[in-house]
Design an enzyme around this catalytic site. Structure first.
Site, PDB file in Angstrom:
ATOM      1  N   CYS A  27      55.470   9.360 -24.252  1.00 39.54           N
ATOM      2  CA  CYS A  27      54.190  10.022 -24.002  1.00 39.54           C
ATOM      3  C   CYS A  27      53.200   8.938 -23.558  1.00 39.54           C
ATOM      4  O   CYS A  27      53.581   7.964 -22.933  1.00 39.54           O
ATOM      5  CB  CYS A  27      53.702  10.772 -25.231  1.00 39.54           C
ATOM      6  SG  CYS A  27      53.492   9.744 -26.695  1.00 39.54           S
ATOM      7  N   HIS A 559      48.824 -20.904 -11.271  1.00 38.88           N
ATOM      8  CA  HIS A 559      49.431 -20.942  -9.933  1.00 38.88           C
ATOM      9  C   HIS A 559      48.320 -21.202  -8.917  1.00 38.88           C
ATOM     10  O   HIS A 559      47.477 -20.339  -8.665  1.00 38.88           O
ATOM     11  CB  HIS A 559      50.142 -19.618  -9.631  1.00 38.88           C
ATOM     12  CG  HIS A 559      51.064 -19.680  -8.453  1.00 38.88           C
ATOM     13  ND1 HIS A 559      50.610 -19.712  -7.158  1.00 38.88           N
ATOM     14  CD2 HIS A 559      52.421 -19.719  -8.382  1.00 38.88           C
ATOM     15  CE1 HIS A 559      51.638 -19.758  -6.332  1.00 38.88           C
ATOM     16  NE2 HIS A 559      52.759 -19.760  -7.046  1.00 38.88           N
TER      17      HIS A 559
END
Length: 637
Positions: A27, A559
């Site tokens: 759900c 990064h």
């Protein structure tokens, strides 16, 4: 680093493996399993897992509470459990109790269509709101188009239910659509409308025998008739296939099943389902009319318990039937709305009072989530953990629910997630503003009342180390095991620049959070410093990325730029080596951002928590300009 795949694998292993799973689905916040053998479940081990907020049995259904990332985890669970996650037949070795079976069945039918109900219901709510404030008239062409979009799922609800019921019953969905199509055939609807206008009823003398008199009814927005009809189809179709030779099954089995099931559905099952739905809806509406104060007190006050057991799905057919027959729901949506917001108010109270920094952050983030309508983080992570705030939230919801029941607060549409954004569903399509105004007042009170009660009655606070990230043991050179001492899971900015939301980064690996949650920064200086203390796990020869394992267990990837690996280290200067111990603020890399940009390569730098699944949330703290060393991210355990 625990990925969604690793979390899924651990969960499946600890519930007895895929062979123990009869059915799996999810759900908004939970994985749900029907299992062959409940004794194989390692409940306490699952509760301790990173990425899991809680676990429980609701009847015979096993639920693992994940939170907002449940769909990502289920995407990894589904291939592990095979046919159990795809809706194909797999026999259970254990019988469920009657109540549990009904709850499982209803939740299995309504959970898949919740997004459609939520989106369309909210659109209808906004349309009613726009009419109320005078931005639209219900006679305009714009209203007509938007209303058609919002109304479609409710008008054609039998088709949606036919598919979800067929999946739950593990029968052919396309055959089930024929059932819905027959019930919704325009000739029947037109005949019903004509008879209604004339104040009469119409029946069809099927086969001309005089006793198979099929009542002409309108099944749009109906719930129970199509569900019962698809159940009947499943058993009749399976029986027919057993007696029909396999060489002609493809053509004749469906036809014979239709000839049996559909006349019975129109003659007996459909009218029976309609009467059952109306009867149940009438009982609850009568209860609210007879004593709305008492009914609202009980339902709103106990709604958290109902949600925890998954029984709230049983109210969905009642709400839909009520809206279809009366034009409003005075029971499910109003009481769930009040209860959800009350959990948010209590969590905000905890955020103000607690001295624990991580609980303070969790109270704030989960309170916002509960105010939107997703209550599990607030209930399990904050209020239930501290006990008293949970009780005070239920008391507050009961008091306000009693008022709402006495007043007769009505919602005029469904909403899958009931919170602040669901307020428009309380706008009367006729343009009356009273219900909308009362819903706004109740929203405010549902936040304020438990908030004040938590401040007055307080709670036993948790110590800092009870919410700290579990500390791994680290082997030093002298072979003595020591514990990391960091207790606050905070990530500082590794460079100066302008904040860029991760979703706006051009590389989908980062923008879609495949690597994890985090933030990006467009640099204004030419160096990167350590955002945390720990050790260098990854530092490639290209020098464009740094992977850090923090003292608190956090795993951070920095990064620098997009596709800067192609530079092969040009314009980068490494100041550390893989395996080095680093301290927060220590310089790691220097780079020439102007030279990089001249090669048409972006320098936007991503700071990502690669073990995001081990945290309840990763919260960006800043926007705009940020300086090196400022608080950038908070990791909520």
């Amino acid at each position: 680093m625990a990925s969604h795949k690793e979390v899924a694998k651990q969960i499946v292993d600890k519930i007895g493996g895929s062979k123990n799973v009869d059915q799996a689905w999810h759900c908004v916040t939970r994985l749900r399993f029907n299992l062959d053998d409940k004794e194989k479940v390692e409940m306490e081990e699952i509760k301790k897992m990173n990425g899991v907020m809680g676990a429980q049995f609701s009847g015979d259904q096993f639920q693992v509470i994940i939170g907002n990332q449940v769909s990502d985890v289920f995407a990894e669970v589904e291939p592990l459990v095979g046919v159990a996650g795809s809706g194909e037949v797999k026999n259970s070795g254990e019988k469920q109790g009657a109540v549990s079976l009904v709850m499982d069945f209803i939740s299995g039918i309504f959970t898949p269509i919740l997004p459609a109900l939520a989106g369309a219901g909210l659109l209808k709510g906004f349309l009613a709101l726009f009419v109320t404030v005078g931005w639209l008239t219900n006679e305009s062409d714009t209203y007509m188009v938007l209303n058609a979009i919002g109304d479609s799922v409710f008008y054609f609800l039998p088709f949606f239910l036919a598919v979800s019921t067929a999946k739950k019953m593990r029968t052919n969905e396309y055959l089930a659509l024929i059932v819905a199509g027959t019930l919704m055939y325009p000739t029947f609807i037109e005949s019903f409308n004509a008879a209604q206008a004339a104040g009469t009823t119409e029946t069809l003398d099927f086969l001309g025998w005089g006793f198979i008199n099929i009542p002409v009814l309108n099944y749009d927005t109906s719930v129970i008739p199509v569900i019962l009809s698809v159940i009947l189809l499943k058993y009749v179709y399976n029986l027919v296939k057993k007696v029909i030779p396999s060489a002609i099954q493809l053509m004749f089995a469906p036809m014979i099943a239709f000839l049996i099931v559909l006349p019975l559905s129109l003659w007996i099952v459909g009218p029976l389902g309609t009467n059952i739905g109306n009867f149940v809806s009438d009982i609850f509406n009568w209860l609210f009319e007879f004593s709305g104060l008492f009914a609202g007190l009980l339902l709103a006050g106990l709604m958290p318990i109902i949600i925890m057991t998954g029984m709230h799905y049983a109210f969905a057919p009642i709400a839909i039937t009520s809206i279809a027959s009366l034009g409003y729901d005075s029971m499910v949506m109003p009481m769930m709305f009040i209860s959800n917001v009350a959990q948010a108010g209590a969590a905000f109270g905890v955020a103000v009072l607690t001295k624990n920094k991580q609980m303070k952050q969790l109270g704030l983030s989960s309170g916002i989530s509960a105010a939107i309508g997703i209550t599990e983080p607030a209930m399990y992570g904050v209020n239930m953990k501290l006990k008293k705030p949970f009780i005070l939230a239920m008391i507050s919801a009961g008091i306000l629910g009693a008022f709402a029941g006495w007043y007769g607060l009505k919602s005029y549409a469904m909403s899958g997630i009931v919170g602040v954004f669901a307020i428009p569903i309380f706008a009367d399509p006729a343009g009356e503003s009273a219900s909308l105004i009362v819903s706004i007042i109740l929203f405010i009170l549902a936040l304020v009342l438990p908030f004040i009660l938590v401040l007055i009655f307080r709670f036993k606070d948790v110590e800092d180390d009870t919410t700290a990230v579990a500390q791994p043991e680290v082997e030093k050179e002298d072979n003595k095991a020591v514990e990391a001492t960091g207790k606050e899971t905070m990530v500082q900015s590794p460079l100066k620049g302008t904040i860029v939301p991760l979703s706006e980064v051009s590389d989908p690996t980062f923008s879609e959070e495949i690597m994890g949650k985090g933030i990006a920064i467009e640099p204004e200086e030419n160096r990167v410093v350590a955002p945390i203390s720990g050790s260098i796990m990854v530092f490639p020869d290209s020098k464009h990325a740094i992977g850090i394992k923090g003292d608190n267990g956090e795993e951070i990837l920095i990064h620098i730029g997009i596709d800067t690996v192609s530079l092969k280290g040009e314009h980068f200067k490494g100041l550390i080596n893989e395996g080095d111990r680093i301290e927060v603020g220590q310089p790691l890399v220097e780079f020439d951002r102007e030279a990089i940009r001249e090669k048409d390569i972006q320098t936007v730098t991503m700071i990502v928590v690669t073990n995001t699944s081990e945290y309840l949330d990763v919260l960006p703290i800043h926007d705009g300009t940020i300086f090196e060393g400022e608080h950038l991210l908070s990791l909520i355990k």
